[in-house]
Design a protein around this motif. Structure first.
Motif, PDB file in Angstrom:
ATOM      1  N   LYS A  46     -19.482  -2.550  10.570  1.00 32.76           N
ATOM      2  CA  LYS A  46     -18.489  -3.418   9.934  1.00 32.76           C
ATOM      3  C   LYS A  46     -17.121  -2.750  10.028  1.00 32.76           C
ATOM      4  O   LYS A  46     -16.991  -1.550   9.816  1.00 32.76           O
ATOM      5  CB  LYS A  46     -18.875  -3.646   8.475  1.00 32.76           C
ATOM      6  CG  LYS A  46     -18.008  -4.640   7.764  1.00 32.76           C
ATOM      7  CD  LYS A  46     -18.686  -5.099   6.480  1.00 32.76           C
ATOM      8  CE  LYS A  46     -17.828  -5.988   5.637  1.00 32.76           C
ATOM      9  NZ  LYS A  46     -17.103  -7.016   6.314  1.00 32.76           N
ATOM     10  N   LEU A  47     -16.111  -3.538  10.366  1.00 34.52           N
ATOM     11  CA  LEU A  47     -14.746  -3.017  10.464  1.00 34.52           C
ATOM     12  C   LEU A  47     -14.104  -2.938   9.082  1.00 34.52           C
ATOM     13  O   LEU A  47     -14.445  -3.715   8.185  1.00 34.52           O
ATOM     14  CB  LEU A  47     -13.901  -3.925  11.368  1.00 34.52           C
ATOM     15  CG  LEU A  47     -14.383  -4.102  12.802  1.00 34.52           C
ATOM     16  CD1 LEU A  47     -13.538  -5.148  13.515  1.00 34.52           C
ATOM     17  CD2 LEU A  47     -14.321  -2.789  13.554  1.00 34.52           C
ATOM     18  N   ALA A  48     -13.179  -2.021   8.910  1.00 30.14           N
ATOM     19  CA  ALA A  48     -12.470  -1.877   7.641  1.00 30.14           C
ATOM     20  C   ALA A  48     -11.580  -3.088   7.373  1.00 30.14           C
ATOM     21  O   ALA A  48     -11.357  -3.472   6.231  1.00 30.14           O
ATOM     22  CB  ALA A  48     -11.632  -0.608   7.644  1.00 30.14           C
ATOM     23  N   TYR A  49     -11.068  -3.693   8.436  1.00 31.67           N
ATOM     24  CA  TYR A  49     -10.241  -4.893   8.333  1.00 31.67           C
ATOM     25  C   TYR A  49     -10.457  -5.707   9.606  1.00 31.67           C
ATOM     26  O   TYR A  49     -10.841  -5.156  10.639  1.00 31.67           O
ATOM     27  CB  TYR A  49      -8.758  -4.534   8.147  1.00 31.67           C
ATOM     28  CG  TYR A  49      -8.209  -3.646   9.237  1.00 31.67           C
ATOM     29  CD1 TYR A  49      -7.640  -4.187  10.387  1.00 31.67           C
ATOM     30  CD2 TYR A  49      -8.266  -2.267   9.118  1.00 31.67           C
ATOM     31  CE1 TYR A  49      -7.150  -3.368  11.398  1.00 31.67           C
ATOM     32  CE2 TYR A  49      -7.777  -1.445  10.116  1.00 31.67           C
ATOM     33  CZ  TYR A  49      -7.210  -2.008  11.253  1.00 31.67           C
ATOM     34  OH  TYR A  49      -6.735  -1.191  12.244  1.00 31.67           O
ATOM     35  N   PRO A  50     -10.262  -7.010   9.542  1.00 33.15           N
ATOM     36  CA  PRO A  50     -10.504  -7.843  10.733  1.00 33.15           C
ATOM     37  C   PRO A  50      -9.575  -7.488  11.893  1.00 33.15           C
ATOM     38  O   PRO A  50      -8.383  -7.237  11.701  1.00 33.15           O
ATOM     39  CB  PRO A  50     -10.215  -9.264  10.247  1.00 33.15           C
ATOM     40  CG  PRO A  50     -10.299  -9.197   8.768  1.00 33.15           C
ATOM     41  CD  PRO A  50      -9.897  -7.808   8.379  1.00 33.15           C
ATOM     42  N   ILE A  51     -10.144  -7.442  13.088  1.00 35.75           N
ATOM     43  CA  ILE A  51      -9.382  -7.228  14.322  1.00 35.75           C
ATOM     44  C   ILE A  51      -9.700  -8.412  15.222  1.00 35.75           C
ATOM     45  O   ILE A  51     -10.865  -8.681  15.499  1.00 35.75           O
ATOM     46  CB  ILE A  51      -9.788  -5.911  15.023  1.00 35.75           C
ATOM     47  CG1 ILE A  51      -9.551  -4.716  14.115  1.00 35.75           C
ATOM     48  CG2 ILE A  51      -9.019  -5.751  16.330  1.00 35.75           C
ATOM     49  CD1 ILE A  51     -10.080  -3.406  14.661  1.00 35.75           C
TER      50      ILE A  51
END
Length: 95
Positions: A46-51
């Motif tokens: 899971k990414l820390a924030y959307p990319i």
């Protein structure tokens, strides 16, 4: 030669063979002018924030030894790659 480490996040929408091809392409860039060391595939995280409106990515870490000119070329080629969402190159010898 200097010790480096590159971490990159591959687009999770790609097929498994396309992900492997991307990893091999990065190894090929490194092997042309340096020595590829340990390759650690973390897989989907899971990414820390959307990319690019994606919440997950396929993480890969590669250790390598190279001359100081190689990271600049590797950085340039990873920036223009459509398969790589983000990347980070670290000089492990620097204090």
């Amino acid at each position: 030669m200097i010790n480096y480490e590159v971490m990159f996040i591959i687009d999770p929408a790609l097929e498994d063979d396309a992900k492997e091809a991307t990893i091999e392409a990065v190894k090929g860039i490194i092997a042309a002018e340096g020595e590829v060391g340990n390759t650690d595939v973390w897989g989907m995280r899971k990414l820390a924030y959307p990319i690019q409106k994606k919440s997950e990515g396929y993480y890969v870490v590669i250790e390598f030894k190279a001359e100081p000119t190689l990271p600049k070329e590797l950085d340039r080629r990873l920036k223009i790659s459509d398969n790589v969402m983000r990347h980070l190159i670290i000089n492990k010898d620097e204090k």
